[in-house]
Design a protein around this motif. Structure first.
Motif, PDB file in Angstrom:
ATOM      1  N   GLU A 158       0.832  -1.212   0.000  1.00  0.00           N
ATOM      2  CA  GLU A 158       0.000   0.000   0.000  1.00  0.00           C
ATOM      3  C   GLU A 158       0.866   1.260   0.000  1.00  0.00           C
ATOM      4  O   GLU A 158       0.567   2.237  -0.692  1.00  0.00           O
ATOM      5  CB  GLU A 158      -0.948  -0.013   1.206  1.00  0.00           C
ATOM      6  N   GLU A 159       1.947   1.253   0.780  1.00  0.00           N
ATOM      7  CA  GLU A 159       2.847   2.409   0.820  1.00  0.00           C
ATOM      8  C   GLU A 159       3.548   2.608  -0.525  1.00  0.00           C
ATOM      9  O   GLU A 159       3.737   3.743  -0.974  1.00  0.00           O
ATOM     10  CB  GLU A 159       3.885   2.249   1.936  1.00  0.00           C
ATOM     11  N   GLU A 160       3.926   1.510  -1.152  1.00  0.00           N
ATOM     12  CA  GLU A 160       4.547   1.605  -2.472  1.00  0.00           C
ATOM     13  C   GLU A 160       3.585   2.211  -3.490  1.00  0.00           C
ATOM     14  O   GLU A 160       3.983   3.016  -4.337  1.00  0.00           O
ATOM     15  CB  GLU A 160       5.017   0.235  -2.945  1.00  0.00           C
ATOM     16  N   LYS A 215       1.121   4.284  -2.766  1.00  0.00           N
ATOM     17  CA  LYS A 215       0.998   5.716  -2.427  1.00  0.00           C
ATOM     18  C   LYS A 215       2.185   6.500  -2.986  1.00  0.00           C
ATOM     19  O   LYS A 215       2.023   7.579  -3.547  1.00  0.00           O
ATOM     20  CB  LYS A 215       0.919   5.910  -0.915  1.00  0.00           C
ATOM     21  N   VAL A 216       3.393   5.942  -2.820  1.00  0.00           N
ATOM     22  CA  VAL A 216       4.602   6.609  -3.322  1.00  0.00           C
ATOM     23  C   VAL A 216       4.534   6.750  -4.837  1.00  0.00           C
ATOM     24  O   VAL A 216       4.873   7.804  -5.401  1.00  0.00           O
ATOM     25  CB  VAL A 216       5.872   5.849  -2.880  1.00  0.00           C
TER      26      VAL A 216
END
Length: 84
Positions: free
Chosen positions: A12-14, A16-17
């Motif tokens: 999920e963070e990837e 977002k990035v």
């Protein structure tokens, strides 16, 4: 179980990035476009002002004293005998 939760959070963070990076690229492109447009718009009035200014001959202001710019006329001084 715990490992899959961490992997999910990282994924999920990837995402977002990745999305934020795409937005940054779009905003940088838009910003550069606007800067170029502003440069062109500020150049055009300056160029047209220069053309206008160069097209007009420089005439002195009607109330300006222009006698300083003129050379004084020289008169011949004649001897007293010839002045009649």
């Amino acid at each position: 179980l715990w490992c899959s939760n961490v992997q999910k959070a990282l994924f999920e963070e990837e995402e977002k990035v990745k999305n934020l990076s795409q937005k940054v690229k779009i905003l940088e492109k838009t910003n550069n476009h606007l800067r170029d447009k502003a440069k062109r718009e500020t150049k055009e009035p300056v160029q047209s002002f220069k053309q206008l200014h160069e097209a007009e001959p420089e005439l002195p202001h009607p109330q300006q004293d222009t006698t300083q710019d003129q050379k004084p006329t020289l008169r011949k001084i004649l001897p007293k005998k010839l002045k009649n």
